[in-house]
Design a protein around this motif. Structure first.
Motif, mmCIF file in Angstrom:
data_model
loop_
_atom_site.group_PDB
_atom_site.id
_atom_site.type_symbol
_atom_site.label_atom_id
_atom_site.label_comp_id
_atom_site.label_asym_id
_atom_site.label_seq_id
_atom_site.Cartn_x
_atom_site.Cartn_y
_atom_site.Cartn_z
ATOM 1 N N THR A 17 40.551 35.566 26.859
ATOM 2 C CA THR A 17 40.438 35.973 28.261
ATOM 3 C C THR A 17 41.081 34.943 29.182
ATOM 4 O O THR A 17 41.835 35.301 30.102
ATOM 5 C CB THR A 17 38.961 36.173 28.643
ATOM 6 O OG1 THR A 17 38.393 37.209 27.828
ATOM 7 C CG2 THR A 17 38.824 36.555 30.108
ATOM 8 N N LEU A 21 44.253 35.773 31.622
ATOM 9 C CA LEU A 21 44.187 35.578 33.079
ATOM 10 C C LEU A 21 45.244 34.589 33.554
ATOM 11 O O LEU A 21 45.888 34.797 34.589
ATOM 12 C CB LEU A 21 42.803 35.074 33.474
ATOM 13 C CG LEU A 21 41.611 35.980 33.153
ATOM 14 C CD1 LEU A 21 40.307 35.310 33.563
ATOM 15 C CD2 LEU A 21 41.760 37.331 33.822
ATOM 16 N N ARG A 25 48.282 35.595 36.076
ATOM 17 C CA ARG A 25 48.430 34.967 37.388
ATOM 18 C C ARG A 25 49.738 34.178 37.485
ATOM 19 O O ARG A 25 50.395 34.180 38.539
ATOM 20 C CB ARG A 25 47.234 34.056 37.658
ATOM 21 C CG ARG A 25 47.281 33.310 38.994
ATOM 22 C CD ARG A 25 47.323 34.240 40.204
ATOM 23 N NE ARG A 25 46.120 35.023 40.344
ATOM 24 C CZ ARG A 25 45.022 34.632 40.966
ATOM 25 N NH1 ARG A 25 44.958 33.414 41.507
ATOM 26 N NH2 ARG A 25 43.976 35.429 41.078
ATOM 27 N N CYS A 36 47.210 44.645 33.424
ATOM 28 C CA CYS A 36 46.389 44.289 32.260
ATOM 29 C C CYS A 36 45.608 45.493 31.751
ATOM 30 O O CYS A 36 45.289 46.419 32.506
ATOM 31 C CB CYS A 36 45.406 43.174 32.604
ATOM 32 S SG CYS A 36 46.145 41.547 32.826
ATOM 33 N N ASP A 45 35.535 42.111 31.212
ATOM 34 C CA ASP A 45 36.891 41.554 31.313
ATOM 35 C C ASP A 45 37.804 42.286 32.288
ATOM 36 O O ASP A 45 38.611 41.636 32.970
ATOM 37 C CB ASP A 45 37.540 41.494 29.928
ATOM 38 C CG ASP A 45 36.934 40.412 29.047
ATOM 39 O OD1 ASP A 45 36.183 39.566 29.585
ATOM 40 O OD2 ASP A 45 37.195 40.400 27.833
ATOM 41 N N PHE A 48 37.880 40.711 35.655
ATOM 42 C CA PHE A 48 38.630 39.455 35.690
ATOM 43 C C PHE A 48 40.132 39.742 35.756
ATOM 44 O O PHE A 48 40.869 39.072 36.485
ATOM 45 C CB PHE A 48 38.309 38.614 34.458
ATOM 46 C CG PHE A 48 36.988 37.905 34.527
ATOM 47 C CD1 PHE A 48 36.866 36.678 35.165
ATOM 48 C CD2 PHE A 48 35.857 38.460 33.966
ATOM 49 C CE1 PHE A 48 35.654 36.020 35.242
ATOM 50 C CE2 PHE A 48 34.633 37.821 34.024
ATOM 51 C CZ PHE A 48 34.532 36.588 34.665
ATOM 52 N N HIS A 49 40.582 40.721 34.988
ATOM 53 C CA HIS A 49 42.000 41.089 35.027
ATOM 54 C C HIS A 49 42.421 41.476 36.444
ATOM 55 O O HIS A 49 43.478 41.069 36.928
ATOM 56 C CB HIS A 49 42.270 42.274 34.090
ATOM 57 C CG HIS A 49 42.000 41.998 32.649
ATOM 58 N ND1 HIS A 49 41.896 43.004 31.717
ATOM 59 C CD2 HIS A 49 41.820 40.831 31.966
ATOM 60 C CE1 HIS A 49 41.663 42.475 30.530
ATOM 61 N NE2 HIS A 49 41.618 41.162 30.657
ATOM 62 N N ALA A 52 42.916 38.589 38.653
ATOM 63 C CA ALA A 52 44.130 37.822 38.369
ATOM 64 C C ALA A 52 45.393 38.523 38.829
ATOM 65 O O ALA A 52 46.365 37.867 39.218
ATOM 66 C CB ALA A 52 44.217 37.532 36.871
ATOM 67 N N ILE A 206 41.180 30.767 38.213
ATOM 68 C CA ILE A 206 42.344 31.433 37.633
ATOM 69 C C ILE A 206 43.621 30.708 38.026
ATOM 70 O O ILE A 206 44.542 30.552 37.211
ATOM 71 C CB ILE A 206 42.382 32.914 38.052
ATOM 72 C CG1 ILE A 206 41.187 33.663 37.449
ATOM 73 C CG2 ILE A 206 43.689 33.568 37.603
ATOM 74 C CD1 ILE A 206 41.059 35.108 37.928
#
Length: 436
Positions: A17, A21, A25, A36, A45, A48-49, A52, A206
């Motif tokens: 992960t 990320l 980024r 993503c 997850d 989080f994608h 980013a 990130i």
């Protein structure tokens, strides 16, 4: 055509992960559009994608989804310059029995889409053996192509040199090597990473990960090794029915585990989603025709939920005339009581008789295939639903009428049948797709 690849590893916990990320980024900082995806049943997850890349990420799952559904989902990357699919567990890890289009392994997605694999290896406690592992993964399945390797948590320049030499001798490209760097460690709890929306500093983290990875990984070499992909024409979209026309959706830190593709499919079918926060003592919108409580972390907020009388009475009033459905943590909140890790019982909404406890933790994990014995919002009796279950609660009582006959990925019948009473229904599994 987009540069496309899969981020995978020999096992969980290697840092997939964080690498995903950071790469996303770093390329976004170069002005590229990055899309993503997440291979497998993970509802944390993708958030989080999105943090980013600035673009929504969705899950693709070979056990629960057919090829046309996966193709439809990945077609959202049509305007992207770079496409990354983050894998789950180890590259070839899936279930023993094949599902709709595969076993749920990351390798299924890599082969199906023709995307090469960027393999992240942690060579801690080894040197040349890391090359043997990479070579074994490269050669294990003919349809899966290894693009190259990134090393993580290398101990020293000498350690890096030993591993690099072995990988070069095996004919495996090394894109870079990352020394240990505690500042970019993502915080975790019992169901995985602490959710992105709960981390105020996630953007800075990130950014630091992107800076660190760009310093140690040859980003141009990774792009050069990536596949060149363009979306295929797809006749059908998602086979997902919305539970209603106007959906009151519980949405906050206690109710956040819902797959993004499900919400998109509901909206695409013309449904309207009206979020509300049980933690803020809010009630379902009075004009909604159905209420949906996703999973999340109700066990961390059980006292607050029990004390929010307006939410509890409002939900009970809603359920007198309209359907209410809960998934996993949402199911627990529909129950009579939830006992937390300290052994304290908290009264829940009582729409169902379910009693759960976290005082004696027991992990429930795996794919689920359910055949409905009764209707639930959006689905008729006899419907076959595919989903995934992951929680640490123990069932103390499940007294209501079973909602479904539920099988695990091997075909074995399990006790987590879900429940129904009046207009209330609940399941321990999170719905991914309706299918065979």
């Amino acid at each position: 055509m987009a540069a496309s690849f899969v981020i995978s590893a020999p096992a969980s916990g290697v840092g997939k992960t964080t690498l995903t990320l950071a790469l996303a980024r770093a390329w976004r900082n170069r002005g590229l559009n990055v899309q993503c995806f997440k291979s497998g049943p993970d509802y944390i997850d993708p958030a989080f994608h999105a943090a980013a890349t600035g673009r929504a990420s969705v899950n693709v799952d070979s056990w629960a989804m057919d090829r046309s559904t996966i193709a439809h989902l990945v077609s959202r990357a049509a305007d992207a310059d770079v496409v990354l699919a983050e894998g789950s567990m180890g590259l070839f890890d899936g279930v023993a029995t094949r599902g709709v289009s595969g076993t749920g392994a990351t390798a299924d997605i890599a082969e199906m889409l023709g995307w090469p694999v960027v393999l992240l290896i942690d060579p801690s406690g080894q040197a040349q053996t890391a090359a043997a592992i990479a070579a074994g993964l490269r050669d294990y399945r003919a349809g899966v192509r290894l693009g190259g390797v990134v090393l993580n948590r290398v101990a020293s320049p000498r350690h890096e040199d030993l591993v690099r030499r072995a990988l070069n001798e095996a004919g495996i490209k090394v894109f870079g090597a990352l020394p240990r760097h505690a500042e970019i460690s993502l915080p975790k709890r019992h169901l995985g990473l602490v959710q992105a929306e709960e981390q105020a500093e996630i953007g800075k983290l990130i950014d630091e990960a992107a800076r660190f990875v760009a310093e140690h990984v040859d980003l141009d070499a990774v792009l050069h090794a990536a596949g060149k992909w363009s979306p295929q024409a797809v006749a059908n979209g998602l086979n997902v029915r919305p539970p209603g026309q106007r959906i009151a959706l519980a949405r906050d830190a206690a109710f956040s585990f819902v797959y993004p593709h499900m919400l998109e499919a509901w909206r695409a079918a013309g449904a309207e989603i009206v979020p509300f926060s049980p933690l803020a003592d809010e009630v379902p919108d009075a004009s909604a025709d159905v209420c949906w409580l996703p999973g999340g972390y109700p066990e961390l907020h059980a006292g607050k939920i029990a004390g929010n009388a307006r939410f509890r009475s409002g939900l009970r009033a809603f359920a007198e005339t309209r359907p209410v459905h809960g998934e996993c943590g949402g199911y627990m909140v529909l129950g009579a009581g939830l006992t937390d890790a300290d052994g304290i019982r908290h009264e829940m909404t009582g729409l169902l008789g379910l009693e759960t406890s976290f005082a004696k933790r027991r992990m429930h994990l795996g794919y689920r295939l359910a055949e409905l014995a009764a209707p639930m919002p959006g689905h008729k009796p006899g419907a076959r639903l595919r989903g995934h279950e992951f929680h640490y609660s123990t069932i103390l009582a499940q007294p209501d009428t079973p909602l479904a006959v539920v099988h695990d990925a091997t075909g074995a019948v399990i006790a987590e049948t879900g429940s129904r009473r009046g207009h209330a229904t609940g399941t321990f599994f999170h719905l991914i797709a309706e299918g065979r």
